[in-house]
Scaffold this active site. Structure first.
Site, PDB file in Angstrom:
ATOM      1  N   SER A 209      16.303   7.754   3.647  1.00 37.54           N
ATOM      2  CA  SER A 209      15.918   9.083   4.111  1.00 37.54           C
ATOM      3  C   SER A 209      16.592   9.400   5.456  1.00 37.54           C
ATOM      4  O   SER A 209      17.810   9.335   5.552  1.00 37.54           O
ATOM      5  CB  SER A 209      14.395   9.157   4.181  1.00 37.54           C
ATOM      6  OG  SER A 209      13.965  10.472   4.364  1.00 37.54           O
ATOM      7  N   ASP A 344      13.426  15.171  -6.019  1.00 32.15           N
ATOM      8  CA  ASP A 344      12.942  14.869  -4.668  1.00 32.15           C
ATOM      9  C   ASP A 344      12.421  16.167  -4.057  1.00 32.15           C
ATOM     10  O   ASP A 344      13.192  17.106  -3.838  1.00 32.15           O
ATOM     11  CB  ASP A 344      14.108  14.317  -3.837  1.00 32.15           C
ATOM     12  CG  ASP A 344      13.697  13.907  -2.424  1.00 32.15           C
ATOM     13  OD1 ASP A 344      12.679  14.421  -1.917  1.00 32.15           O
ATOM     14  OD2 ASP A 344      14.408  13.073  -1.820  1.00 32.15           O
ATOM     15  N   HIS A 375      10.877  11.272  -3.682  1.00 39.38           N
ATOM     16  CA  HIS A 375      11.444  10.875  -2.384  1.00 39.38           C
ATOM     17  C   HIS A 375      11.068   9.426  -2.116  1.00 39.38           C
ATOM     18  O   HIS A 375       9.910   9.114  -1.855  1.00 39.38           O
ATOM     19  CB  HIS A 375      10.913  11.783  -1.271  1.00 39.38           C
ATOM     20  CG  HIS A 375      11.629  11.587   0.033  1.00 39.38           C
ATOM     21  ND1 HIS A 375      12.902  12.074   0.248  1.00 39.38           N
ATOM     22  CD2 HIS A 375      11.271  10.932   1.170  1.00 39.38           C
ATOM     23  CE1 HIS A 375      13.292  11.743   1.475  1.00 39.38           C
ATOM     24  NE2 HIS A 375      12.322  11.041   2.053  1.00 39.38           N
TER      25      HIS A 375
END
Length: 428
Positions: A209, A344, A375
């Site tokens: 991320s 996501d 995610h």
């Protein structure tokens, strides 16, 4: 009158049954829609150039070419995958044993990272260290990081995990600054430490991320940063904060809601360090900012009032421009695997043009887009219960193993008098 009663009663239950059926049908419809049960499973959609290395990768790293199958009942919902990773972390998460290292920085800040030694020999017999950068406000104690580290250690990798500045609740900040969207200083300090402490080791860079943005920016900022790096993997990053911020205020895929939750988490982290960040003489200067922080409901507001000021950016636009890896990633020449999931909820589809274009242009980049995974979820499993290891864990280690193998085979190749092309052919 008696006969009238009899005529009414048989139809009443039938009507209730009809309503019950309609209610059940509605609930089922919502479930099927929300859980996305009709969606099919598929192998990741790959964008790459036809090179000897990429052919070798796709042949050797099976996760990239076979279909990813999420748990049947809930795994096709990006929201549930995201929520479960966030709340539950991982199934029966292990407790890898590491040593915490403290690195004093030039501006008075103290970077910390956790070092985990390998639990076995690496298949190539080489010394390889994974340098890992977690997601926003995350650290080595998060479940998804612990699961991944344990798996990588068992495969013979040393792991170094950066704890974002300010993310660990029990560690005080030693300067009025915390982690930002793209500040690479702490990650660079950790990598520098590893290179000095283990002069023989080769590095595999991994970012999750926001960590994906940081590692790609770090590698692209300076050629020197790519020395001794075998490859880099980035999972679920957004590539451009400037483009992402507009999508983060939209309601589709409930992004505005996620934004609110993440902002709330950031707020807690900042306020827990308010004395180090705004203490003493600074407090007056930041007074209005702190008041704005209390009422902030989005990351953008926090970024504008607090985060950009740590590095003296004059505007939010400048902060997002300068801290995004999109301006640096094309300078990365080591093999790069960029992974995103189409469902996501945090990364809008429009941002995926960045990795797709890059992979089409540069021979060292592979962009893998899965249909499902949310995610940082990527759970695998049968119907209801996921397995402890996720597709993401397996793909990163599988890719790393393949890259180590390639390097190992390449070394004797280069030493011999064969030309490069016949060498590549001999391998492929």
């Amino acid at each position: 009158g008696n006969s009238d009663l009899h005529t009414i009663s048989p139809e009443m239950p039938a009507m209730f049954d009809g309503m019950k059926l309609a209610a059940v049908a509605t609930v089922l419809y919502i479930i099927v829609r929300c859980l996305n049960l009709k969606s099919s499973t598929a192998a990741p959609d790959l964008t790459y150039q036809d090179t000897a290395l990429n052919r070798f990768l796709l042949k050797s790293c099976s996760q990239l070419s076979k279909e990813y199958i999420p748990p049947l009942l809930w795994g096709k919902s990006g929201h549930l995958q995201t929520a479960l990773y966030g709340k539950l972390g991982r199934v029966s998460s292990p407790h890898p044993c590491g040593i915490r290292k403290y690195l004093p920085m030039q501006d008075g800040a103290t970077a910390t990272f956790d070092l985990f030694e390998p639990l076995g020999d690496h298949q190539t017999g080489d010394d390889i260290t994974m340098v890992i950068c977690p997601g926003i406000g995350n650290h080595s104690e998060k479940h998804y990081i612990r699961t991944f580290v344990d798996y990588a250690q068992k495969d013979g990798y040393r792991c170094a995990v950066l704890n974002h500045l300010g993310a660990l609740p029990n560690i005080e900040l030693t300067s009025p600054r915390m982690f930002t969207y793209g500040c690479t200083w702490e990650f660079a300090a950790m990598v520098g430490y590893i290179k000095r402490a283990y002069p023989q080791t080769q590095l595999i860079v991994v970012g999750f991320s926001l960590g994906g943005n940081i590692v790609c920016k770090f590698l692209g900022e300076n050629r020197v940063n790519q020395e001794r790096v075998l490859c880099c993997v980035s999972v679920c990053q957004g590539y451009s904060a400037l483009r992402a911020q507009e999508t983060f205020l939209q309601w589709d895929q409930f992004r505005r809601f996620y934004n609110f939750l993440m902002a709330d988490n950031m707020k807690k982290i900042i306020l827990s360090h308010r004395h180090s960040l705004f203490g003493g003489s600074l407090l007056k200067k930041f007074d209005t900012d702190l008041n704005r922080l209390y009422i902030a409901t989005s990351l953008t507001q926090i970024d504008d009032n607090i985060m950009r000021k740590f590095h003296g950016y004059s505007s939010l636009k400048e902060y997002y421009e300068k801290e995004s890896c999109v301006h640096y990633i094309h300078n990365v020449d080591v093999p790069l695997l960029l992974v995103n999931a189409a469902d996501d909820p945090l990364v809008h589809d429009s941002l995926l043009a960045i990795p797709r274009t890059l992979a089409a242009k540069k021979p060292n980049v592979i962009f893998a887009l899965t249909l499902h995974g949310g995610h940082l979820g990527f759970f695998e499993g049968d119907v209801l219960f996921p397995q402890p290891l996720t597709w993401m864990d397996k793909v990163i280690v599988g890719y790393a193993n393949t890259m180590c193998q390639w390097e190992k085979q390449k070394a004797p190749c280069q030493a011999s008098h064969l030309t490069g092309s016949s060498c590549a052919e001999a391998k492929a």
